[in-house]
Design a protein around this motif. Structure first.
Motif, mmCIF file in Angstrom:
data_model
loop_
_atom_site.group_PDB
_atom_site.id
_atom_site.type_symbol
_atom_site.label_atom_id
_atom_site.label_comp_id
_atom_site.label_asym_id
_atom_site.label_seq_id
_atom_site.Cartn_x
_atom_site.Cartn_y
_atom_site.Cartn_z
ATOM 1 N N LEU A 382 -32.124 -5.805 15.135
ATOM 2 C CA LEU A 382 -31.834 -6.547 13.914
ATOM 3 C C LEU A 382 -32.573 -5.958 12.706
ATOM 4 N N ARG A 383 -33.822 -5.609 12.872
ATOM 5 C CA ARG A 383 -34.587 -5.087 11.737
ATOM 6 C C ARG A 383 -33.975 -3.786 11.222
ATOM 7 N N GLN A 384 -33.599 -2.900 12.138
ATOM 8 C CA GLN A 384 -32.989 -1.651 11.702
ATOM 9 C C GLN A 384 -31.662 -1.903 10.988
ATOM 10 N N ALA A 385 -30.938 -2.912 11.413
ATOM 11 C CA ALA A 385 -29.669 -3.243 10.752
ATOM 12 C C ALA A 385 -29.917 -3.715 9.321
ATOM 13 N N GLU A 410 -36.777 3.784 8.678
ATOM 14 C CA GLU A 410 -38.094 3.157 8.502
ATOM 15 C C GLU A 410 -39.114 3.721 9.487
ATOM 16 N N ASP A 411 -38.714 3.909 10.738
ATOM 17 C CA ASP A 411 -39.636 4.450 11.743
ATOM 18 C C ASP A 411 -40.088 5.865 11.390
ATOM 19 N N ILE A 416 -44.518 9.364 9.254
ATOM 20 C CA ILE A 416 -45.026 10.252 8.210
ATOM 21 C C ILE A 416 -46.350 9.729 7.655
ATOM 22 N N ALA A 417 -46.423 8.428 7.410
ATOM 23 C CA ALA A 417 -47.657 7.833 6.885
ATOM 24 C C ALA A 417 -48.818 8.024 7.847
ATOM 25 N N ARG A 451 -41.483 3.665 -1.495
ATOM 26 C CA ARG A 451 -42.044 2.317 -1.361
ATOM 27 C C ARG A 451 -42.534 2.049 0.064
ATOM 28 N N LYS A 452 -41.733 2.458 1.050
ATOM 29 C CA LYS A 452 -42.141 2.246 2.443
ATOM 30 C C LYS A 452 -43.366 3.089 2.780
#
Length: 511
Positions: A382-385, A410-411, A416-417, A451-452
């Protein structure tokens, strides 16, 4: 005429020797010729430091000499001779002393030396500078960035992503009802939620905490905490902690020093909520902290042993909520201490329902076929959607018929961070640059990436660096170019952060 030429040639010598110059008033030479004569005269000699031994004067007439030496100040050998010369040809002069000024015979106006000098050389190049860029250019001006940012007005917050803003647990009606019943008990049992990634475990945990403590649990903070390797040891390790006033969150898989944080946090709780035999009115809702641990099934084996120790020794002051994908790797002795709740992944219609609800709240039109494509590609995450829907909106709205969909971006940014924090080096920057380019080739908007990235970096840095990071986020957010060319600007931001982060190593007491 020959006599007149000889008189003109000897003019400089007569002025230099302070002899009378009354005959100059009868001269018919032009102003340009007079300027040349004055320049040739070199009325006084400079000492090795460049200062004159006698009172100097600077003419306000527009003097434009071709050689650099002729641009220097024209100085007089004596105040009497220069005064006589000014009265003869009517050229306004100023004293060389910064605090003094002279009157012109024509108008009697007192002129400040600095203003006169600025006027005189307003359009004359001095050295390599011209009147257009006489001020030092920004790239050559030394600026104290930290002091500037300290004075700047900085908004120390980021807009929420839709996946965090609209945490959807409404389709987990059975699980939500069970957690609500647990919250109504006098004492909250230790709870374990298992289910695939993106199934909504965190949303259920937050619903449970809000049911117990109220909306205060939604006000999350991130900070770096230091914990000793051994009790009484001066050597400490740093661990990023997410917390509210009633609970603490920790990913025990990602944090290699999680076991030291667990022991340190529990000992702090035991000091705050120390119980005596007379304490019989313990209120679970005010006198107990909740510790939420993620990815327990993927953590090291000693983490489970510490969990068992917490339950056996500190259950009165600390309640545990564990989240994992599968409890197969969790020891049976540990699993038996928890109330296990199975969280089923959402179905495609349920994901579509959540996406339509978010689109309605964000006042955007979401075509049914696009919602179905996002739900199908998300693989019941759901989060990825939700993150994919936000990426689609940022890339192009109104949506295209063949709208590109990016799943799992997002992953990639989170990884990267973590790489940047672990290794803020030039070689890492080159690797990060390539990943940025790949993300934008997958149609992820650079502003979302930035932003992420900042959101994740904020979780892993000292509080003293956060204001500066917020500032640079705003700076680069306004300067990101459209399209895939933005990856260079993102890499520039990373280089800036790496520089700031490396400098902070010097002031750190612990590693």
């Amino acid at each position: 005429m020959a006599h007149h030429r000889r008189h003109s040639v000897s003019l400089g010598e007569e002025i230099k020797s302070s002899s009378t110059i009354a005959d100059i008033s009868h001269a018919t030479a032009s102003m340009g010729r007079i300027n040349e004569m004055v320049a040739e005269a070199r009325l006084s000699k400079k000492n090795p430091l460049g200062h004159t031994a006698s009172t100097a004067s600077t003419h306000s007439a527009p003097i434009f000499f071709s050689s650099p030496t002729s641009r220097r100040r024209i100085q007089s050998a004596s105040s009497s001779s220069s005064s006589s010369y000014r009265s003869s040809i009517g050229i306004t002069a100023l004293s060389s002393s910064p605090s003094t000024s002279s009157k012109s015979d024509s108008g009697g106006k007192i002129t400040d030396k600095k203003k006169e000098k600025k006027k005189l050389f307003a359009c004359v190049g001095v050295g390599t500078q011209s009147c257009k860029n006489s001020r030092r250019s920004p790239e050559h001006r030394r600026v104290d960035e930290a002091a500037f940012i300290q004075r700047a007005r900085v908004v120390e917050s980021l807009p929420q992503f839709w996946a965090d803003k609209y945490q959807a647990a409404s389709f987990h009606k059975q699980e939500a009802q069970l957690l609500k019943e647990l919250a109504s008990l006098d004492e909250l049992p230790h709870t374990l939620l298992k289910g695939p990634s993106g199934s909504g475990k965190r949303a259920l945990v937050m619903s449970l905490l809000r049911e117990i403590y109220g909306e205060e649990c939604g006000n999350l903070s991130h900070n770096i905490r230091y914990f000793p390797l051994q009790e009484g040891s001066p050597t400490k390790v740093s661990v990023p902690i997410t917390f509210s006033c009633h609970h603490v969150e920790l990913n025990v898989k990602l944090e290699r020093n999680a076991k030291f944080a667990l022991m340190g946090l529990v000992k702090e709780m035991s000091c705050i909520y120390a119980l005596t035999p007379q304490d019989t009115n313990l209120n679970i809702k005010s006198d107990c902290q909740v510790m939420v641990l993620y990815e327990v099934d993927k953590a090291e084996q000693d983490i489970q042993q510490i969990i068992s120790w917490i339950i056996n020794c500190h259950s009165q002051i600390c309640k545990l909520i564990l989240c994992c994908q599968d409890d197969v790797n969790i020891l049976e002795s540990v699993r038996n201490l928890f109330k296990v709740i199975h969280v089923h992944p959402p179905t495609t219609p349920q994901i579509m329902e959540v996406l339509f609800e978010i689109a309605k709240k964000e006042d955007i039109h979401l075509p049914k076929n696009l919602a179905a494509m996002i739900a199908a590609k998300s693989n019941q995450n759901l989060r990825q959607a939700i993150m994919a829907l936000e990426a689609c909106k940022a890339f192009k709205y109104p949506f295209l018929k063949e709208q590109p969909i990016s799943i799992g971006w997002e992953d990639v940014v989170i990884d990267i961070a973590l790489e940047i924090i672990a290794d803020p080096s030039k070689s890492r920057l080159i690797s990060v640059r390539g990943k940025f380019q790949k993300l934008m080739e997958d149609f992820v908007h650079p502003k979302l990436i930035l932003r992420k990235l900042v959101e994740e970096l904020l979780k892993n840095i000292e509080a003293s660096l956060k204001r500066e990071l917020y500032y640079w986020h705003a700076y680069y957010d306004k300067r990101l170019p459209p399209g895939t060319s933005a990856f260079s600007k993102l890499a520039e931001f990373v280089a800036k952060f790496m520089s700031i982060y490396r400098k902070s190593f010097v002031s750190r007491q612990y590693v």
